[in-house]
Design a protein around this motif. Structure first.
Motif, PDB file in Angstrom:
ATOM      1  N   GLN A  12     -15.155  75.276 -39.880  1.00  0.00           N
ATOM      2  CA  GLN A  12     -13.990  74.782 -40.611  1.00  0.00           C
ATOM      3  C   GLN A  12     -12.718  75.464 -40.120  1.00  0.00           C
ATOM      4  O   GLN A  12     -11.678  74.828 -39.981  1.00  0.00           O
ATOM      5  CB  GLN A  12     -14.156  75.022 -42.114  1.00  0.00           C
ATOM      6  N   PHE A  13     -12.785  76.756 -39.849  1.00  0.00           N
ATOM      7  CA  PHE A  13     -11.633  77.535 -39.399  1.00  0.00           C
ATOM      8  C   PHE A  13     -11.123  77.039 -38.047  1.00  0.00           C
ATOM      9  O   PHE A  13      -9.926  77.063 -37.779  1.00  0.00           O
ATOM     10  CB  PHE A  13     -12.025  79.012 -39.324  1.00  0.00           C
ATOM     11  N   ASN A  14     -12.042  76.574 -37.203  1.00  0.00           N
ATOM     12  CA  ASN A  14     -11.683  76.134 -35.849  1.00  0.00           C
ATOM     13  C   ASN A  14     -11.621  74.624 -35.689  1.00  0.00           C
ATOM     14  O   ASN A  14     -11.406  74.121 -34.591  1.00  0.00           O
ATOM     15  CB  ASN A  14     -12.664  76.726 -34.830  1.00  0.00           C
ATOM     16  N   PHE A  15     -11.780  73.874 -36.786  1.00  0.00           N
ATOM     17  CA  PHE A  15     -11.750  72.410 -36.739  1.00  0.00           C
ATOM     18  C   PHE A  15     -10.321  71.906 -36.529  1.00  0.00           C
ATOM     19  O   PHE A  15      -9.387  72.355 -37.175  1.00  0.00           O
ATOM     20  CB  PHE A  15     -12.295  71.833 -38.056  1.00  0.00           C
ATOM     21  N   SER A  16     -10.156  70.973 -35.580  1.00  0.00           N
ATOM     22  CA  SER A  16      -8.870  70.291 -35.428  1.00  0.00           C
ATOM     23  C   SER A  16      -9.127  68.788 -35.428  1.00  0.00           C
ATOM     24  O   SER A  16     -10.187  68.329 -34.997  1.00  0.00           O
ATOM     25  CB  SER A  16      -8.136  70.728 -34.163  1.00  0.00           C
ATOM     26  N   ILE A  17      -8.145  68.054 -35.914  1.00  0.00           N
ATOM     27  CA  ILE A  17      -8.277  66.611 -36.069  1.00  0.00           C
ATOM     28  C   ILE A  17      -8.392  65.916 -34.720  1.00  0.00           C
ATOM     29  O   ILE A  17      -9.130  64.957 -34.566  1.00  0.00           O
ATOM     30  CB  ILE A  17      -7.077  66.052 -36.865  1.00  0.00           C
ATOM     31  N   ILE A  24      -6.915  75.416 -38.160  1.00  0.00           N
ATOM     32  CA  ILE A  24      -6.364  76.399 -39.094  1.00  0.00           C
ATOM     33  C   ILE A  24      -6.181  77.736 -38.380  1.00  0.00           C
ATOM     34  O   ILE A  24      -5.140  78.386 -38.519  1.00  0.00           O
ATOM     35  CB  ILE A  24      -7.288  76.556 -40.326  1.00  0.00           C
ATOM     36  N   GLY A  25      -7.172  78.129 -37.602  1.00  0.00           N
ATOM     37  CA  GLY A  25      -7.074  79.385 -36.859  1.00  0.00           C
ATOM     38  C   GLY A  25      -5.896  79.401 -35.897  1.00  0.00           C
ATOM     39  O   GLY A  25      -5.196  80.404 -35.774  1.00  0.00           O
ATOM     40  N   GLU A  26      -5.680  78.289 -35.221  1.00  0.00           N
ATOM     41  CA  GLU A  26      -4.567  78.217 -34.268  1.00  0.00           C
ATOM     42  C   GLU A  26      -3.220  78.217 -34.982  1.00  0.00           C
ATOM     43  O   GLU A  26      -2.258  78.828 -34.507  1.00  0.00           O
ATOM     44  CB  GLU A  26      -4.715  76.975 -33.385  1.00  0.00           C
ATOM     45  N   LEU A  28      -2.609  79.642 -37.898  1.00  0.00           N
ATOM     46  CA  LEU A  28      -2.425  81.019 -38.366  1.00  0.00           C
ATOM     47  C   LEU A  28      -2.047  81.931 -37.210  1.00  0.00           C
ATOM     48  O   LEU A  28      -1.157  82.780 -37.345  1.00  0.00           O
ATOM     49  CB  LEU A  28      -3.707  81.497 -39.057  1.00  0.00           C
ATOM     50  N   ASP A  29      -2.674  81.749 -36.061  1.00  0.00           N
ATOM     51  CA  ASP A  29      -2.334  82.529 -34.874  1.00  0.00           C
ATOM     52  C   ASP A  29      -0.865  82.313 -34.496  1.00  0.00           C
ATOM     53  O   ASP A  29      -0.143  83.260 -34.171  1.00  0.00           O
ATOM     54  CB  ASP A  29      -3.251  82.145 -33.719  1.00  0.00           C
ATOM     55  N   HIS A  30      -0.410  81.073 -34.551  1.00  0.00           N
ATOM     56  CA  HIS A  30       0.985  80.753 -34.233  1.00  0.00           C
ATOM     57  C   HIS A  30       1.947  81.459 -35.201  1.00  0.00           C
ATOM     58  O   HIS A  30       2.947  82.052 -34.775  1.00  0.00           O
ATOM     59  CB  HIS A  30       1.192  79.239 -34.283  1.00  0.00           C
ATOM     60  N   ILE A  31       1.655  81.390 -36.497  1.00  0.00           N
ATOM     61  CA  ILE A  31       2.519  82.040 -37.501  1.00  0.00           C
ATOM     62  C   ILE A  31       2.592  83.540 -37.225  1.00  0.00           C
ATOM     63  O   ILE A  31       3.685  84.125 -37.178  1.00  0.00           O
ATOM     64  CB  ILE A  31       1.988  81.797 -38.938  1.00  0.00           C
ATOM     65  N   ILE A  32       1.450  84.152 -37.035  1.00  0.00           N
ATOM     66  CA  ILE A  32       1.393  85.600 -36.833  1.00  0.00           C
ATOM     67  C   ILE A  32       2.070  85.991 -35.527  1.00  0.00           C
ATOM     68  O   ILE A  32       2.847  86.954 -35.488  1.00  0.00           O
ATOM     69  CB  ILE A  32      -0.069  86.090 -36.882  1.00  0.00           C
ATOM     70  N   THR A  33       1.816  85.245 -34.467  1.00  0.00           N
ATOM     71  CA  THR A  33       2.435  85.555 -33.174  1.00  0.00           C
ATOM     72  C   THR A  33       3.949  85.479 -33.276  1.00  0.00           C
ATOM     73  O   THR A  33       4.657  86.352 -32.779  1.00  0.00           O
ATOM     74  CB  THR A  33       1.912  84.611 -32.069  1.00  0.00           C
ATOM     75  N   SER A  34       4.469  84.435 -33.942  1.00  0.00           N
ATOM     76  CA  SER A  34       5.924  84.338 -34.065  1.00  0.00           C
ATOM     77  C   SER A  34       6.497  85.495 -34.855  1.00  0.00           C
ATOM     78  O   SER A  34       7.552  86.000 -34.508  1.00  0.00           O
ATOM     79  CB  SER A  34       6.420  83.085 -34.697  1.00  0.00           C
ATOM     80  N   GLU A  35       5.805  85.897 -35.910  1.00  0.00           N
ATOM     81  CA  GLU A  35       6.303  87.027 -36.698  1.00  0.00           C
ATOM     82  C   GLU A  35       6.175  88.340 -35.921  1.00  0.00           C
ATOM     83  O   GLU A  35       7.085  89.162 -35.946  1.00  0.00           O
ATOM     84  CB  GLU A  35       5.583  87.099 -38.044  1.00  0.00           C
ATOM     85  N   LYS A  86      -5.958  81.389 -27.335  1.00  0.00           N
ATOM     86  CA  LYS A  86      -7.414  81.424 -27.371  1.00  0.00           C
ATOM     87  C   LYS A  86      -7.879  81.400 -28.819  1.00  0.00           C
ATOM     88  O   LYS A  86      -7.110  81.684 -29.729  1.00  0.00           O
ATOM     89  CB  LYS A  86      -7.950  82.686 -26.679  1.00  0.00           C
ATOM     90  N   LYS A  87      -9.128  81.059 -29.014  1.00  0.00           N
ATOM     91  CA  LYS A  87      -9.676  81.091 -30.374  1.00  0.00           C
ATOM     92  C   LYS A  87      -9.803  82.551 -30.804  1.00  0.00           C
ATOM     93  O   LYS A  87     -10.206  83.405 -30.027  1.00  0.00           O
ATOM     94  CB  LYS A  87     -11.032  80.407 -30.419  1.00  0.00           C
ATOM     95  N   THR A  88      -9.446  82.810 -32.040  1.00  0.00           N
ATOM     96  CA  THR A  88      -9.475  84.159 -32.581  1.00  0.00           C
ATOM     97  C   THR A  88     -10.173  84.117 -33.933  1.00  0.00           C
ATOM     98  O   THR A  88     -10.065  83.136 -34.650  1.00  0.00           O
ATOM     99  CB  THR A  88      -8.035  84.683 -32.759  1.00  0.00           C
TER     100      THR A  88
END
Length: 165
Positions: A12-17, A24-26, A28-35, A86-88
């Motif tokens: 579920q965490f790594n599912f994309s449409i 969701i993981g990507e 969240l990674d984007h939000i965290i990386t930008s911050e 990458k997937k995290t």
């Protein structure tokens, strides 16, 4: 949000449409990386306050417009620097965000006159002071939270129907 996400399966965490959408993981990674990039840049800049720029009126207006646009369900092209590479795992992302928040707290303890200057240069708005940076973080987070909530719902619906999410 983190409490809602930590109960998801890896699937579920790594599912994309689709191939062109983020999981969701990507997200969240984007939000965290930008911050992380923003806070680390600001921490570096406040080391020499004489080099800080004033925040321009046009930058303030651009930020108001950008924050308003983030409130809509529009798609924006992320900069290459903040695109997931990458997937995290959830645990790694949570740890990175906690570290980033600790750095943000350290940044917020700097002298108020320094934090009123442009401590961070956003690629679309120009220089932001700490207050504006926090406003942007809030709008950016809210924008992506809608996407995450939609993916969580979609994952729960497909799980209920017996499909693989």
């Amino acid at each position: 949000m983190l409490h809602k996400i930590e109960s998801l399966t890896d699937e579920q965490f790594n599912f994309s449409i689709s191939e062109n959408s983020w999981s969701i993981g990507e997200i969240l990674d984007h939000i965290i990386t930008s911050e992380e990039l923003s806070v680390n840049y600001a921490l570096k800049k406040v080391q020499d306050p004489s080099l800080l720029h004033s925040v321009s009126i046009s930058g303030k207006l651009k930020l108001i417009v950008m924050n308003a646009l983030l409130g809509f369900n529009l798609k924006f092209k992320a900069s290459e620097m903040t695109s997931p590479k990458k997937k995290t795992s959830f645990t790694e992302l949570k740890n990175r965000w906690e570290d980033c928040r600790a750095n943000l707290e350290s940044l917020s303890s700097k002298a108020p006159d320094v934090l009123e200057k442009g401590i961070m240069k956003h690629p679309r708005t120009g220089y932001l002071n700490l207050s504006q940076l926090l406003d942007f973080f809030s709008s950016h987070y809210a924008h992506h939270l809608k996407q995450i909530n939609g993916l969580v719902e979609l994952g729960n619906e497909t799980k209920i129907e017996g499909s693989v999410a």
